[in-house]
Design a protein around this motif. Structure first.
Motif, PDB file in Angstrom:
ATOM      1  N   ASP A 143      16.593  -4.373 -26.883  1.00  0.00           N
ATOM      2  CA  ASP A 143      15.996  -5.647 -26.467  1.00  0.00           C
ATOM      3  C   ASP A 143      14.665  -5.426 -25.745  1.00  0.00           C
ATOM      4  O   ASP A 143      13.720  -6.213 -25.893  1.00  0.00           O
ATOM      5  CB  ASP A 143      16.957  -6.398 -25.536  1.00  0.00           C
ATOM      6  CG  ASP A 143      18.178  -6.909 -26.298  1.00  0.00           C
ATOM      7  OD1 ASP A 143      18.116  -6.972 -27.546  1.00  0.00           O
ATOM      8  OD2 ASP A 143      19.198  -7.217 -25.640  1.00  0.00           O
ATOM      9  N   GLN A 144      14.585  -4.314 -24.967  1.00  0.00           N
ATOM     10  CA  GLN A 144      13.403  -4.071 -24.144  1.00  0.00           C
ATOM     11  C   GLN A 144      12.300  -3.294 -24.880  1.00  0.00           C
ATOM     12  O   GLN A 144      11.124  -3.511 -24.634  1.00  0.00           O
ATOM     13  CB  GLN A 144      13.798  -3.304 -22.885  1.00  0.00           C
ATOM     14  CG  GLN A 144      14.741  -4.072 -21.964  1.00  0.00           C
ATOM     15  CD  GLN A 144      15.260  -3.209 -20.825  1.00  0.00           C
ATOM     16  OE1 GLN A 144      14.717  -2.150 -20.555  1.00  0.00           O
ATOM     17  NE2 GLN A 144      16.329  -3.671 -20.156  1.00  0.00           N
ATOM     18  N   GLN A 145      12.684  -2.372 -25.766  1.00  0.00           N
ATOM     19  CA  GLN A 145      11.678  -1.438 -26.297  1.00  0.00           C
ATOM     20  C   GLN A 145      11.512  -1.459 -27.810  1.00  0.00           C
ATOM     21  O   GLN A 145      10.610  -0.807 -28.334  1.00  0.00           O
ATOM     22  CB  GLN A 145      12.040   0.001 -25.869  1.00  0.00           C
ATOM     23  CG  GLN A 145      12.120   0.185 -24.364  1.00  0.00           C
ATOM     24  CD  GLN A 145      12.296   1.643 -23.967  1.00  0.00           C
ATOM     25  OE1 GLN A 145      11.676   2.523 -24.571  1.00  0.00           O
ATOM     26  NE2 GLN A 145      13.117   1.901 -22.964  1.00  0.00           N
ATOM     27  N   LEU A 146      12.393  -2.158 -28.548  1.00  0.00           N
ATOM     28  CA  LEU A 146      12.344  -2.089 -30.009  1.00  0.00           C
ATOM     29  C   LEU A 146      10.998  -2.543 -30.566  1.00  0.00           C
ATOM     30  O   LEU A 146      10.479  -1.970 -31.527  1.00  0.00           O
ATOM     31  CB  LEU A 146      13.487  -2.938 -30.604  1.00  0.00           C
ATOM     32  CG  LEU A 146      13.589  -2.938 -32.132  1.00  0.00           C
ATOM     33  CD1 LEU A 146      13.937  -1.540 -32.635  1.00  0.00           C
ATOM     34  CD2 LEU A 146      14.641  -3.934 -32.603  1.00  0.00           C
ATOM     35  N   VAL A 147      10.394  -3.558 -29.976  1.00  0.00           N
ATOM     36  CA  VAL A 147       9.155  -4.130 -30.531  1.00  0.00           C
ATOM     37  C   VAL A 147       7.943  -3.259 -30.227  1.00  0.00           C
ATOM     38  O   VAL A 147       6.857  -3.506 -30.759  1.00  0.00           O
ATOM     39  CB  VAL A 147       8.929  -5.557 -29.985  1.00  0.00           C
ATOM     40  CG1 VAL A 147      10.051  -6.480 -30.449  1.00  0.00           C
ATOM     41  CG2 VAL A 147       8.844  -5.548 -28.462  1.00  0.00           C
ATOM     42  N   SER A 148       8.117  -2.216 -29.381  1.00  0.00           N
ATOM     43  CA  SER A 148       6.994  -1.328 -29.082  1.00  0.00           C
ATOM     44  C   SER A 148       6.788  -0.342 -30.234  1.00  0.00           C
ATOM     45  O   SER A 148       7.731   0.301 -30.691  1.00  0.00           O
ATOM     46  CB  SER A 148       7.277  -0.554 -27.780  1.00  0.00           C
ATOM     47  OG  SER A 148       6.304   0.450 -27.589  1.00  0.00           O
ATOM     48  N   SER A 149       5.544  -0.215 -30.681  1.00  0.00           N
ATOM     49  CA  SER A 149       5.256   0.695 -31.794  1.00  0.00           C
ATOM     50  C   SER A 149       5.458   2.149 -31.397  1.00  0.00           C
ATOM     51  O   SER A 149       5.618   3.027 -32.251  1.00  0.00           O
ATOM     52  CB  SER A 149       3.832   0.489 -32.300  1.00  0.00           C
ATOM     53  OG  SER A 149       2.903   0.738 -31.245  1.00  0.00           O
ATOM     54  N   ASN A 150       5.442   2.436 -30.088  1.00  0.00           N
ATOM     55  CA  ASN A 150       5.636   3.812 -29.610  1.00  0.00           C
ATOM     56  C   ASN A 150       7.113   4.175 -29.452  1.00  0.00           C
ATOM     57  O   ASN A 150       7.437   5.288 -29.062  1.00  0.00           O
ATOM     58  CB  ASN A 150       4.936   4.005 -28.256  1.00  0.00           C
ATOM     59  CG  ASN A 150       3.429   3.880 -28.381  1.00  0.00           C
ATOM     60  OD1 ASN A 150       2.860   4.271 -29.391  1.00  0.00           O
ATOM     61  ND2 ASN A 150       2.791   3.321 -27.353  1.00  0.00           N
ATOM     62  N   PHE A 151       7.981   3.207 -29.741  1.00  0.00           N
ATOM     63  CA  PHE A 151       9.415   3.457 -29.590  1.00  0.00           C
ATOM     64  C   PHE A 151       9.922   4.237 -30.812  1.00  0.00           C
ATOM     65  O   PHE A 151      10.053   3.696 -31.907  1.00  0.00           O
ATOM     66  CB  PHE A 151      10.166   2.131 -29.461  1.00  0.00           C
ATOM     67  CG  PHE A 151      11.645   2.291 -29.209  1.00  0.00           C
ATOM     68  CD1 PHE A 151      12.098   2.890 -28.044  1.00  0.00           C
ATOM     69  CD2 PHE A 151      12.570   1.862 -30.149  1.00  0.00           C
ATOM     70  CE1 PHE A 151      13.452   3.034 -27.813  1.00  0.00           C
ATOM     71  CE2 PHE A 151      13.922   2.009 -29.916  1.00  0.00           C
ATOM     72  CZ  PHE A 151      14.369   2.593 -28.746  1.00  0.00           C
TER      73      PHE A 151
END
Length: 941
Positions: free
Chosen positions: A846-854
């Motif tokens: 929920d917190q980091q999935l949308v980050s491209s660096n994840f």
């Protein structure tokens, strides 16, 4: 001179206690041999020993003969001549057994045990040392051989298990303290102070250094006074290891140098070379590579000349030199020693292959000669028989032919009627046994269920609980009887078919013996085995052979009194498995031996029993084309079994064509054992598509046997106890764990609890495989979190099917989780720890999935695991790798946004973490079969 005189007086006193007048020359030689042995002058000592043997023959004394031969065996052992050691030790043992000479028995058994100890044959070594302990207790015999045996028992335990274990160390400590006590009682201060060294090692293993150091220093003071440089050097070694572990490197180096100086003064080249090697290892550990090189080169110079490559030591030295030169920048030297390392490795492999080839060739030639002799003999007998038959036919054939024809016709007609009637009777009898056995199962279940339910009632009185326990045990005995009746009915009606397959016999037999250890311990019985079978594959029906051995071993334990000895021996001769099972403490009269295999005959009228077990055993042996016999002495009963285990003994329809021969991996190369040492091993997975099964059992034969059953379909890891098993489970994250219940250090219950309460391992199915029977033990294992509980001896097919079912159940969970857009495990049958893990997983997504660096690495850091641990955990729960899981979750979220909003498609790709629009489109099409725009237009998709 004082020491020699004292030794002479003690020797004289010892012999006089036997009431024998010993020649003075014999006593003098005995004292001189002890002195020469301490100086390592074994050839000179052997000359005196053989002179004593001649004196013993001249005197005609069994005691002197036994003493002389056992002394010769000890000296040959010191020289490293194990064949001569075994030869003279067995001769001494035969003399001692025939004439009841316990001191000679312990001496001879010590030689045999030491040979096995030196060959790392730990099970056989323990067997011999424990026999010495038993003789000591039985005859109240206390001597230096008993002391050495007890010390060696402890040392076997210390080297058999990993130093990460701690519970087994308590067993070793008990042996050391017993040895030290006897040494004190017989007035042997040298062995008594050696006990302090061993106790120091015990506390060192536990990392209780504040307790270990005083023991080492106490023994150090004594051995320094006695000028025993070898013992002093060993103590310096242990102290050096402790100080290294405490990061006191300056003090540690002091001890290593002192050890090297002492051994250099003793002028023993091999010990000097080993000391150089150990000192170099210390310097490499603290990253002083340049200083380590001269010590390694000195060790290399010795072992290269002495051709010690067969032991693996030279291989280790060249590998260390290569690494040291690489780290110091001398790449030319590093390359040279890396090349030598490969050469020595190839040499080790070649020797193993050559030895195997020679062994196979010898067996082939022997078998070939036996076949040729048998063929010639049968041809000769056949020719003679033909000649006689022709004469008889010529003389009487014409006269009798008509009478014979008539008689045969009448006999055939009567036999047809008789056979038909007998078949009807046999069929009716077999059907009766089968039907009554099945009918009994229903009321048995209705009896056992309520009884077990009542036994759980905590308000029961002691008398009520005792009565219900009797009812429960009787129901269990009746269940066993029902199973035996079913097997008999199958045998009589020819439904019990032989299904032989190829397999290793040694681990199979040893696992069956080990499964009875719990019952033997409960009755204080000594259960041991002598299995001398090579590592070739043999043909046998494991189910039939297991029932035969289980019945006989079960009877042996049941009908033997407490403190009795039960012994199983097995070997292969002319393609036949020869088994004998002997139990002491009871005998059977000769008149009853003739009927022992008859149904419903009870050989022990004062013991409970049905008389079916031995009858069933006989029929199973005959089904396997074998023979069974029994003999009884004054205080023992021995069963002898002979069954064929070669391929030609069985027809094609008796062979299981789906079975494949089991294989045994070559044993680990074992280097010199030091008192305290850290041992770390890693096992990598060879095939990503194979499920990993971790086998945890303190018995090496059980691990080998279970591995041989599963290694065709699974990648196998193994561990000796619960603590090591848990560490391997954390590191490797296997798909399934098979564990014993009772183990040193940490048992199966502790392992199960650790695994089920750790996020990394909570999902792993666990099977408990144990000899500890009883519903209360099974319930305890299941309550702690085990997924299945099987008792030894176990059925191979049941074990394999249980593993298959548990893994398939996990795969169904994988399929369900892989279809979830948002992980919602609450409506799926998983335990709370997996649910907690998935909830943590969802929070991170929920917190980091949308980050491209994840990515996978960031995911592992966020969840608090290594990349491999996270990969194995996700693979087990979802069937996907970490990268596949992240990409899949992003695509599911994108699909959800496309269905629920009208946001620009390229913006959705960026929102869910894709930097590249074309890559987003490509991945989306591969997953859903449509492009994002096509998917968006079809909202009902």
């Amino acid at each position: 001179m004082i020491k020699k005189g004292l030794a002479f007086i003690l020797t004289s006193i010892w012999f006089s206690s036997f009431g024998q007048d010993i020649p003075e020359e014999f006593l003098v030689h005995q004292t001189q041999m002890d002195s020469l042995s301490k100086l390592s002058k074994y050839d000179d000592a052997l000359q005196l020993a053989f002179q004593n043997l001649e004196i013993a023959k001249r005197e005609g004394s069994h005691l002197l003969l036994g003493k002389a031969k056992s002394k010769i065996s000890h000296l040959y052992f010191r020289k490293g001549d194990y064949d001569s050691t075994t030869y003279y030790a067995k001769q001494a043992m035969n003399l001692a057994s025939a004439n009841r000479l316990p001191e000679v028995m312990t001496s001879a058994l010590l030689s045999l045990g030491n040979v096995h100890y030196s060959k790392f044959e730990d099970i056989d070594a323990i067997d011999h040392y424990q026999k010495i302990d038993s003789i000591s207790e039985r005859y109240d015999e206390k001597n230096s051989h008993v002391v050495n045996a007890l010390f060696n028992l402890g040392k076997v335990l210390l080297r058999t298990y990993s130093v990460q274990d701690t519970s087994y160390i308590g067993k070793a400590e008990r042996y050391f303290r017993s040895a030290q006590k006897i040494a004190s009682e017989i007035g042997n201060p040298e062995e008594e102070h050696f006990g302090y060294i061993m106790l120091g090692n015990i506390y060192g293993q536990r990392r209780e250094y504040e307790k270990a150091i005083p023991y080492f220093k106490k023994s150090l003071a004594y051995f320094e006074r006695m000028d025993s440089n070898k013992r002093v050097a060993d103590i310096y070694w242990s102290l050096g290891i402790i100080e290294t572990d405490l990061n006191n490197y300056e003090q540690a180096e002091f001890y290593y140098k002192k050890r090297l100086d002492l051994l250099t003064q003793a002028e023993n080249p091999e010990e000097i070379a080993n000391a150089n090697r150990v000192h170099a290892g210390f310097l490499q550990r603290i990253n002083r590579q340049q200083e380590a090189i001269p010590y390694l080169e000195k060790a290399y110079d010795y072992f290269q000349v002495s051709d010690a490559g067969h032991s693996g030591i030279l291989l280790g030295i060249t590998s260390s030199l290569a690494e040291a030169y690489r780290k110091t920048g001398d790449f030319e030297k590093a390359t040279e020693f890396y090349s030598q390392t490969l050469v020595h490795q190839d040499s080790l492999d070649t020797r193993k292959q050559k030895s195997l080839a020679l062994d196979l060739e010898a067996k082939y030639q022997t078998q070939k000669k036996e076949q040729e002799i048998a063929l010639l003999k049968s041809q000769s007998e056949l020719a003679e028989e033909r000649k006689k038959n022709q004469q008889h036919i010529f003389l009487g054939g014409i006269v009798l032919i008509s009478l014979v024809t008539l008689s045969l016709f009448l006999l055939y007609r009567n036999r047809q009627k008789t056979n038909k009637r007998l078949m009807e009777l046999d069929t009716a009898k077999s059907n009766f046994f089968a039907n009554i056995s099945h009918e009994l199962r229903t009321p048995l279940s209705l009896i056992q269920g309520p009884v077990e339910q009542q036994l759980e009632n905590t308000l029961l009185s002691k008398e009520e609980k005792q009565n219900l326990t009797i009812a429960k045990n009787s129901a269990e005995r009746l269940t066993t009887l029902v199973d035996q009746l079913l097997d008999l009915s199958k045998l009589e009606s020819n439904f019990y078919k032989l299904r032989v397959g190829q397999g290793l016999l040694t681990p199979f037999l040893k696992s069956l013996v080990e499964s009875f250890s719990f019952k033997a311990n409960k009755k204080s019985q000594l259960l041991n085995s002598d299995i001398s079978i090579d590592k070739n594959n043999y043909w046998y029906d494991s189910d039939v052979l297991q029932k035969i051995i289980v019945n006989l071993l079960g009877n042996a334990l049941k009908y033997s009194p407490e403190n009795a000895e039960i012994h199983l021996s097995a070997n292969i001769k002319n393609g036949n498995l020869l088994l004998s099972i002997k139990n002491t403490g009871k005998s059977i009269p000769q008149e009853k031996l003739k009927k022992i295999f008859d149904r419903f005959h009870r050989s022990h009228e004062d013991e409970p029993g049905t008389g079916i077990g031995l009858a069933l055993t006989k029929e199973l042996v005959e089904l396997h084309k074998g023979k069974i016999d029994v003999k009884s002495d004054l205080d023992s009963v021995t069963f002898y079994i002979k069954v064929p285990v070669h391929e030609k003994a069985f027809s094609a329809n008796e062979k299981d064509m789906h079975s494949k021969p089991t294989t045994q991996k070559p044993p680990h190369q074992k280097n010199e054992v030091i008192p305290i040492m850290d041992s770390k091993a890693s096992i990598s997975k060879s095939d990503e598509n194979m499920d990993i099964v971790l086998i945890v059992d303190d018995n090496e034969d059980i691990r080998t046997y279970v591995s041989s059953l599963l290694q065709e379909n699974y990648h196998i890891l193994s561990a000796e106890n619960g603590e090591i098993g848990f560490q391997k489970a954390l590191k490797q994250v296997p798909d399934l764990i098979i564990t014993d219940l009772m183990m040193p250090k940490e048992d199966g219950l502790k392992l199960t609890k650790n695994c089920k309460t750790n996020d990394t391992t909570s999902h792993i199915p666990i099977i408990m495989l144990t000899a500890k029977t009883g519903d209360e033990n099974q319930l305890e294992g299941l309550e702690i979190g085990a997924d299945a509980y099987l008792t030894k001896p176990f059925n191979n097919k049941v074990l394999k099917q249980t593993i298959k079912n548990l893994l398939e159940s996990r795969k169904k969970l994988q399929k369900r989780f892989s279809q979830e857009v948002i992980l919602t495990p609450k409506d799926i049958s998983i335990d709370s720890y997996d649910q907690r893990f998935l909830e943590s997983l969802q929070n991170i997504l929920d917190q980091q999935l949308v980050s491209s660096n994840f990515n996978a690495e960031a995911f592992a850091i966020a969840i608090g695991m290594s990349r491999m641990q996270l990969h194995r955990k996700l693979k087990a729960l979802t069937g996907q790798t970490t990268s596949e899981f992240i990409r899949g979750q992003r695509l599911k979220l994108a699909a959800k946004l496309l269905q629920e909003s009208n946001v620009n498609i390229s913006e959705i790709g960026y929102q869910v973490g894709f930097n590249d629009h074309s890559y987003f489109t490509k991945c989306f099409r591969e997953t859903y079969g449509l492009s994002p725009s096509e998917f968006s237009k079809n909202k009902t998709f």
